[in-house]
Design an enzyme around this catalytic site. Sequence first.
Site, PDB file in Angstrom:
ATOM      1  N   ASP A  12       8.653   1.628   2.892  1.00  0.00           N
ATOM      2  CA  ASP A  12       9.946   0.955   2.746  1.00  0.00           C
ATOM      3  C   ASP A  12      10.574   0.490   4.063  1.00  0.00           C
ATOM      4  OD1 ASP A  12       9.824   1.266   0.001  1.00  0.00           O
ATOM      5  OD2 ASP A  12      10.860   3.181   0.018  1.00  0.00           O
TER       6      ASP A  12
ATOM      7  N   GLY B  36       9.669  -2.334   5.358  1.00  0.00           N
ATOM      8  CA  GLY B  36       9.757  -3.789   5.241  1.00  0.00           C
ATOM      9  C   GLY B  36       8.502  -4.557   5.569  1.00  0.00           C
ATOM     10  N   LYS B  37       7.327  -3.939   5.380  1.00  0.00           N
ATOM     11  CA  LYS B  37       6.062  -4.607   5.730  1.00  0.00           C
ATOM     12  C   LYS B  37       5.816  -5.844   4.867  1.00  0.00           C
ATOM     13  CE  LYS B  37       3.902  -0.851   4.835  1.00  0.00           C
ATOM     14  NZ  LYS B  37       5.122  -0.088   4.534  1.00  0.00           N
TER      15      LYS B  37
ATOM     16  N   ILE C  36       5.316  -1.238  -3.042  1.00  0.00           N
ATOM     17  CA  ILE C  36       4.349  -0.917  -1.991  1.00  0.00           C
ATOM     18  C   ILE C  36       3.024  -1.570  -2.374  1.00  0.00           C
ATOM     19  CG2 ILE C  36       3.093   0.911  -0.814  1.00  0.00           C
ATOM     20  CD1 ILE C  36       5.398   2.771  -1.370  1.00  0.00           C
ATOM     21  N   THR C  37       2.527  -2.484  -1.542  1.00  0.00           N
ATOM     22  CA  THR C  37       1.301  -3.222  -1.846  1.00  0.00           C
ATOM     23  C   THR C  37       0.127  -2.258  -1.870  1.00  0.00           C
ATOM     24  OG1 THR C  37       2.243  -5.054  -0.630  1.00  0.00           O
ATOM     25  CG2 THR C  37      -0.074  -5.213  -1.194  1.00  0.00           C
TER      26      THR C  37
ATOM     27  N   HIS D 205       1.072   2.835   3.039  1.00  0.00           N
ATOM     28  CA  HIS D 205       0.805   4.038   3.814  1.00  0.00           C
ATOM     29  C   HIS D 205      -0.354   3.833   4.758  1.00  0.00           C
ATOM     30  CE1 HIS D 205      -0.552   8.344   4.303  1.00  0.00           C
ATOM     31  NE2 HIS D 205       0.652   8.287   4.817  1.00  0.00           N
TER      32      HIS D 205
ATOM     33  N   LYS E  82      14.978  -4.888  10.333  1.00  0.00           N
ATOM     34  CA  LYS E  82      16.291  -4.644   9.726  1.00  0.00           C
ATOM     35  C   LYS E  82      17.430  -4.667  10.743  1.00  0.00           C
ATOM     36  CE  LYS E  82      14.223  -2.079   5.888  1.00  0.00           C
ATOM     37  NZ  LYS E  82      14.319  -0.951   4.952  1.00  0.00           N
TER      38      LYS E  82
ATOM     39  N   ASP F  36      19.499  -6.874  10.872  1.00  0.00           N
ATOM     40  CA  ASP F  36      20.668  -7.418  10.154  1.00  0.00           C
ATOM     41  C   ASP F  36      21.576  -6.320   9.618  1.00  0.00           C
ATOM     42  OD1 ASP F  36      19.680  -7.280   6.917  1.00  0.00           O
ATOM     43  OD2 ASP F  36      18.124  -7.273   8.455  1.00  0.00           O
TER      44      ASP F  36
ATOM     45  N   ALA G  32      13.300  -9.115   8.562  1.00  0.00           N
ATOM     46  CA  ALA G  32      12.432  -9.735   7.554  1.00  0.00           C
ATOM     47  C   ALA G  32      13.272 -10.413   6.474  1.00  0.00           C
ATOM     48  CB  ALA G  32      11.525  -8.676   6.925  1.00  0.00           C
TER      49      ALA G  32
END
Length: 593
Positions: A15, A17-18, A38-39, A80, A131, A133, A199
């Site tokens: 989490d 932001g990949k 999560i891919t 992971h 992040k 922002d 991102a």
Amino acid sequence: MTIRQPIVVVLGHVDHGKTTLLDRIRGTLVAAREPGAITQHIGASFVPTKILEELCMGLLSKFKFKIEVPGLLFVDTPGHAAFSSLRRRGGSVADIAILVVDVNEGVMPQTVESLEILRARRTPFVVAANKIDLIPGWRKPSDLCFFERLRSLEPSVARLLDEKVYGIVASLAQHGINADRYDRIRDFRRTVAIVPVSAKTGEGIPDLLAILVGLTQQYLKRRLEVSRQTAGTVLEVREDPGLGVNINVILYDGVLREGDTIVVGGRHGPIVAKVRAILVPKPLDEIRDPTEKFKALKEVTAAAGVKVVAPGLEDVIAGSPLYVADKRNLEEVKAKVSEEVESVRFSTDKAGIVVKADTLGSLEAILSELKNNGINVRMADVGDISKRDVVEASVAKASDLAHGVVLGFNVRVLPDAREEALKAGVRIFQGNVIYRLMEEYLGWVEGLRAERARVALEALVRPGKIRVLPGCFFRRSKPAICGVEVLAGRIKPGYVLAKADGSFAGRIVQIQERGESLPEASSGMQVAISMREPTLGRQVKEGEILYVDVPESHVRSLLQNYRESLTRDEEACLREFIEVKRKANPYFCLGVA
């Protein structure tokens, strides 16, 4: 020599932001279609030079360099870091990596594991401090270039950013990595670049891409030269309408042509096939989930994500190597593929668990994690969990309950296997996120160990010290019944008592308090006990101190293996008892600390 595009891999903590970062670069919406955000499977996207130039905007002229590589090939890895199907002999398919770190959370456990993987495979990397922002006071950018944004940052916000970036710098330094914000680095060979990005808004992405291109062109040119040996890694085996069974491949060296003879790893040995078609997606389109149709090519040069159509690919193992061969070296290439695959897939008679996974890469990653945790593996293979796997686990269970296990990553349990598991008492762990699967299994093993330790501890005689209360002889013999006070530790029915000189006093038959039988009495309690052997007033006298006669092996085990379970007064009582026993036997528990 032809220079190929660098292969870029993205790693980092869950989490952080990949996938969102890749989406921003690719302009696709893959993240929104992924379960659990999560891919879990690797895909690849090619970003050509023209689009890189557009994204990098004015940075290229500011840094005074021209993009020489044909573009960048981004590989989308699972969240992971333990999972890495980008395997090749002697290292990684990736040329450079982006390590994504949430600038507000800093370096986390999976970040550290990512660092270990990158270090082990000697893969250079840059850090995307994501992040920004969310930093308090941060305003929506008018210019996506972070380098330009620096000039307009309010002093308080700039200080806060510096604090967060240097928190990452300090954490990386603890792991022996020298890093700094990229605009402050003079020697990129000695210092890892940290690029602040968002991102979500796209801020800092031009800086990140410019750094990736600059580093690969400056330091990895020789690695990017395309050789005559065509090589790739199978990402996954698919069956698409109109195409039949085909394979998605990351080609990292050489040129693949229609009509080439390829050798890939199969379940029953190397598979040799002739390429019927090479399909590629349009630029900026995700290979694993395209929104546009593929286009066919007569040949493709590394690096590229390609779909290879050929006969006989049904048993190909995902994650296996792919090489092009001809009549002269076919047997040599087959032996090479076989050796690489069998180094991960194996079956032994040794004690250990059974592991099944969907790809060779995920299998290799799980085996690495198990090895790091000291867990032995009996059998490792690719494919669904079958009855044979459960039978193997049940055989291993006979010698050790912790080995009666099948770990399954992203695979199904076949009906007969589930039935056999229930019958044999074999535990099956399933999951589609590697680190969670590992956590669940290791937690179960820890629970099993704790239960074993509890049972073993309960079987040990615990220390105890009592005083025979004056005026509390209720029956002098057969059985002798008297009142006692527990001064330290505990007493239980069946415990043997010893006198202060180490000699035998009697065995406790029963413990009572106010007419109620008790399973034990602990320090501070006054109770009545009965013993068959002594006669009160002769062998046991009023006011006498008696000790629980703890067997020597139990004393050693308590002090060496279970000391943390002893209270302070129990340990003091046990050491006092050791001195009592040494009066009669100087060698009692010799060497115990």
